[in-house]
Write a protein that holds these residues in place. Structure first.
Motif, PDB file in Angstrom:
ATOM      1  N   HIS A   1       0.962  -1.094  -0.135  1.00 44.81           N
ATOM      2  CA  HIS A   1       0.185  -0.115  -0.095  1.00 44.81           C
ATOM      3  C   HIS A   1       0.733   1.191   0.114  1.00 44.81           C
ATOM      4  CE1 HIS A   1       0.111   1.742   3.828  1.00 44.81           C
ATOM      5  NE2 HIS A   1      -0.898   2.464   3.824  1.00 44.81           N
TER       6      HIS A   1
ATOM      7  N   PRO B   1       2.734   2.786  -4.221  1.00 47.59           N
ATOM      8  CA  PRO B   1       2.425   4.031  -4.855  1.00 47.59           C
ATOM      9  C   PRO B   1       2.511   5.463  -4.179  1.00 47.59           C
ATOM     10  CG  PRO B   1       0.539   2.290  -4.805  1.00 47.59           C
ATOM     11  CD  PRO B   1       1.462   1.767  -3.926  1.00 47.59           C
ATOM     12  N   MET B   2       2.600   5.253  -3.091  1.00 48.66           N
ATOM     13  CA  MET B   2       3.024   6.594  -2.328  1.00 48.66           C
ATOM     14  C   MET B   2       4.609   7.001  -2.477  1.00 48.66           C
ATOM     15  SD  MET B   2       1.102   5.760   1.217  1.00 48.66           S
ATOM     16  CE  MET B   2       1.511   7.621   2.093  1.00 48.66           C
TER      17      MET B   2
ATOM     18  N   ALA C   1       4.364   8.086  -6.045  1.00 52.94           N
ATOM     19  CA  ALA C   1       4.129   9.553  -6.258  1.00 52.94           C
ATOM     20  C   ALA C   1       5.231  10.333  -5.866  1.00 52.94           C
ATOM     21  CB  ALA C   1       2.515   9.643  -5.547  1.00 52.94           C
TER      22      ALA C   1
ATOM     23  N   ARG D   1       5.492  10.397 -17.156  1.00 52.15           N
ATOM     24  CA  ARG D   1       4.527   9.552 -17.828  1.00 52.15           C
ATOM     25  C   ARG D   1       4.911   8.140 -17.898  1.00 52.15           C
ATOM     26  NH1 ARG D   1       3.535  14.258 -21.280  1.00 52.15           N
ATOM     27  NH2 ARG D   1       5.286  13.892 -22.588  1.00 52.15           N
TER      28      ARG D   1
ATOM     29  N   ARG E   1       4.398   6.608 -14.450  1.00 55.46           N
ATOM     30  CA  ARG E   1       2.956   6.730 -13.854  1.00 55.46           C
ATOM     31  C   ARG E   1       2.262   5.375 -13.770  1.00 55.46           C
ATOM     32  NH1 ARG E   1      -0.167  10.419 -16.934  1.00 55.46           N
ATOM     33  NH2 ARG E   1      -0.792   8.716 -18.335  1.00 55.46           N
TER      34      ARG E   1
ATOM     35  N   ILE F   1       2.076   3.248 -10.742  1.00 55.86           N
ATOM     36  CA  ILE F   1       0.944   3.477  -9.754  1.00 55.86           C
ATOM     37  C   ILE F   1      -0.386   2.937 -10.228  1.00 55.86           C
ATOM     38  CG2 ILE F   1      -0.455   5.419  -8.727  1.00 55.86           C
ATOM     39  CD1 ILE F   1       1.865   7.262  -8.739  1.00 55.86           C
ATOM     40  N   GLU F   2      -0.720   3.093 -11.605  1.00 58.70           N
ATOM     41  CA  GLU F   2      -1.868   2.337 -11.857  1.00 58.70           C
ATOM     42  C   GLU F   2      -1.667   0.895 -11.771  1.00 58.70           C
ATOM     43  OE1 GLU F   2      -1.466   3.575 -16.070  1.00 58.70           O
ATOM     44  OE2 GLU F   2      -1.792   5.669 -15.381  1.00 58.70           O
TER      45      GLU F   2
ATOM     46  N   ASP G   1      -2.448   0.575  -7.699  1.00 57.50           N
ATOM     47  CA  ASP G   1      -3.692   1.098  -7.449  1.00 57.50           C
ATOM     48  C   ASP G   1      -4.957   0.640  -8.168  1.00 57.50           C
ATOM     49  OD1 ASP G   1      -3.078   2.521  -4.922  1.00 57.50           O
ATOM     50  OD2 ASP G   1      -2.732   4.514  -6.064  1.00 57.50           O
ATOM     51  N   GLY G   2      -4.733   0.403  -9.625  1.00 61.21           N
ATOM     52  CA  GLY G   2      -5.761   0.052 -10.380  1.00 61.21           C
ATOM     53  C   GLY G   2      -6.235   0.902 -11.161  1.00 61.21           C
ATOM     54  N   THR G   3      -7.041   0.593 -12.323  1.00 57.29           N
ATOM     55  CA  THR G   3      -7.437   1.525 -13.206  1.00 57.29           C
ATOM     56  C   THR G   3      -8.921   1.038 -13.436  1.00 57.29           C
ATOM     57  OG1 THR G   3      -6.895   0.042 -15.195  1.00 57.29           O
ATOM     58  CG2 THR G   3      -5.329   1.900 -14.298  1.00 57.29           C
TER      59      THR G   3
ATOM     60  N   ILE H   1      -2.989  -3.845  -5.236  1.00 56.42           N
ATOM     61  CA  ILE H   1      -3.653  -3.803  -3.857  1.00 56.42           C
ATOM     62  C   ILE H   1      -4.683  -4.507  -3.708  1.00 56.42           C
ATOM     63  CG2 ILE H   1      -4.221  -2.108  -2.106  1.00 56.42           C
ATOM     64  CD1 ILE H   1      -2.495  -0.177  -2.831  1.00 56.42           C
ATOM     65  N   ARG H   2      -5.703  -4.291  -4.793  1.00 52.17           N
ATOM     66  CA  ARG H   2      -6.988  -5.124  -4.457  1.00 52.17           C
ATOM     67  C   ARG H   2      -6.878  -6.740  -4.531  1.00 52.17           C
ATOM     68  NH1 ARG H   2      -9.556  -1.440  -8.229  1.00 52.17           N
ATOM     69  NH2 ARG H   2     -10.777   0.068  -7.042  1.00 52.17           N
TER      70      ARG H   2
END
Lengths: 249, 249
Positions: A52, A55-56, A59, A72, A75, A78-79, A82-84, A91-92
Motif C-alpha cells: 500500500h 504507490p506513495m 508518487a 508519464r 505513472r 501507480i496504475e 492502485d488499479g484502473t 493492492i486489491r
C-alpha cells in the motif's frame, strides 16, 4: 574509476545475488510449505503495508520529476498497484490473497497490527525516494530485477503446499510477472544512462543495497515476531484476530 | 463556531470573489487585447512553469495519501496535465500555445528565463502540498472553483484580440473547461466533508487564501518585469530571445 555499462550492470546484479530477500530463511520456510497458517497471515498483513506504500513512493518520485516524459513513463507503476478502470490493481489483488488465507480484508487494509519494524523500514523507503537524488530513487527500485524469480518460486511453492493457493489468491504474483519486466527494463536503462561517473555508480549501488535492506529487515521482523519462539510486540497482530467471519477451510 | 456546510462553502466562494487572479490588472490587459506580443510571450513562458509543476504538486499529494481510493480519484489530475495515450495533455497543449505566440517550445519547456518570483511562488505551492495537512492541500486546489469563468473570458478575449488565437492554440483552455469541473466537484465535497470543526474550516480557508496568493503574485511578477516600465530581472527571458525559427506572423 567509472565502470563500463556492462561492468556496472554486473555489479548491480551481484548485489541481488548476495542480498535480495529470496535468500532469507522466511522465504524458504514459506515457499517450502513449513509456514503455519498464522505465519502466512502475518506475512500477508505485514507485506500489505509495503504494497500500500509503493504507490506513495512512486508518487513521491513523480513529485520531484520536472520532465513530463519521465513522469508519464513512471505513472504506470501507480496504475499497476492502485488499479484502473480495467485493472483491479495489485493492492486489491493482495486483499484477495488476504481473504484466501482467512483474514478480513478490511482489517488488513486498515494496517492495524502491522509490526512497527515493518512500518519503519517501509516508511524509510518512501522517505528515501522523497529525499535522495532521482538516480538513487530509480536505483532503489531495481530490486525488481530480482523479483520475477522469487515470484515464480513463490507461485510454485504456494500452489504445492497450501490449500488457499489458487489462481485467484495468487493473481498478485502472476500479474507482477507481467508488469515488473517493463518497469525494470526502463529503470535499469535509466540508471545505466545516468550513472555516468564513479561517484554516481557508487551512489546507485548503495541505493540498491539500501533497498535490499528494506526488504530483508521486514522478514527479520516477521521472523522475530511470529516464528517460534514468537515474540509479538505490543499492538501487533495476534493470531485469532482480524479473521474473516466465515473462516477459509 | 463551526459553520454549516452551506455557510462554509459560501465563505470559500467569497475568497475567490475577493482574491482570485481574474481581478488582477494583467488579466484585464491580456483579455482586453492591450498586451503586446512580448507581454503575451512572457505570460506564456512564466505560466508554463506553473503548468509543468502542477503534476508534481499532485504527485506530492498522492505520495501522502494512504487510501488507494483517494489516490485513484486524484490520479486523473496528473493524466490531464501530463497526458495519456489518447490525450496529449495540458502541458503539450500549453506548448502549442507557446508556438502559436512565436516562441520555441523547447525554450519554453526548458524553463530557462522563468522569473525567479514565479519559481518561488510555484515552488512554495508544491512544498505546501507536500508539508501541510491533506485537508489544506485539497482546499488549496479549490481555486479551480473560480477557473471556468476566467478560462471562458480568456478564450473570448484572446479570440477577439489576437491573431495567434485559434482552436489549436487555445485548446488548453477549452480542455480545462471540461476537466476542471469534475476535479473541483470532488475536491469541494471532500473539503466540506472533512472540515468538520471551526479549526479545520479556518485552516482550509487559509489554504485557499494561500493559493490565491500564489496565483496573484505570479501576475505581479509578470507585470513588474514586462509591462512598461519593464524591469526584467537578471537571467529572466528577454524579448527577441527564445523565438521560433520562423516567426508567427
Amino acid at each position: 574509476m567509472t565502470q563500463s555499462r556492462k561492468e556496472f550492470e554486473a555489479r548491480l546484479r551481484q548485489i541481488g545475488a548476495e542480498r535480495y530477500h529470496d535468500l532469507h530463511p522466511f522465504h524458504h520456510r514459506l515457499h517450502g510449505g513449513q509456514c503455519t497458517p498464522d505465519e502466512v497471515r502475518a506475512w500477508v498483513i505485514n507485506r500489505y503495508y509495503y504494497q500500500h506504500s509503493i504507490p506513495m513512493k512512486d508518487a513521491a518520485f513523480m513529485s520531484r520529476v520536472e520532465d513530463p516524459a519521465l513522469r508519464r513513463a513512471w505513472r504506470s507503476r501507480i496504475e499497476d498497484h492502485d488499479g484502473t478502470e480495467d485493472n483491479e490493481g495489485g493492492i486489491r489483488r493482495w486483499l484477495r490473497l488476504a481473504e484466501a488465507v482467512g483474514l478480513d480484508p478490511d482489517y488488513v487494509a486498515s494496517c492495524d497490527g502491522v509490526l512497527p519494524a515493518t512500518r519503519f523500514a517501509v516508511d524509510a523507503y518512501v522517505r528515501y525516494v522523497r529525499e535522495k537524488s532521482l538516480l538513487e530513487a530509480v536505483a532503489a527500485s531495481l530490486t525488481e530485477l530480482f523479483a520475477p524469480k522469487i515470484h515464480a518460486n513463490r507461485i510454485e511453492g504456494l500452489l504445492r503446499h497450501y490449500d488457499f493457493a489458487d489462481d485467484s489468491s495468487l493473481a498478485y504474483f502472476r500479474n507482477r510477472l507481467k508488469e515488473a519486466p517493463k518497469d525494470v527494463a526502463f529503470g535499469l536503462a535509466w540508471v545505466l544512462d545516468h550513472a555516468d561517473t564513479a561517484e554516481k555508480q557508487d551512489a546507485a549501488a548503495k541505493a540498491l543495497i539500501f533497498k535490499t535492506d528494506v526488504l530483508w529487515s521486514q522478514l527479520d521482523a516477521l521472523w522475530g515476531a511470529y516464528v517460534e519462539p514468537a515474540r509479538i510486540p505490543p499492538g501487533a497482530w495476534k493470531p485469532d484476530t482480524g479473521l474473516r467471519m466465515r473462516q477459509a477451510s
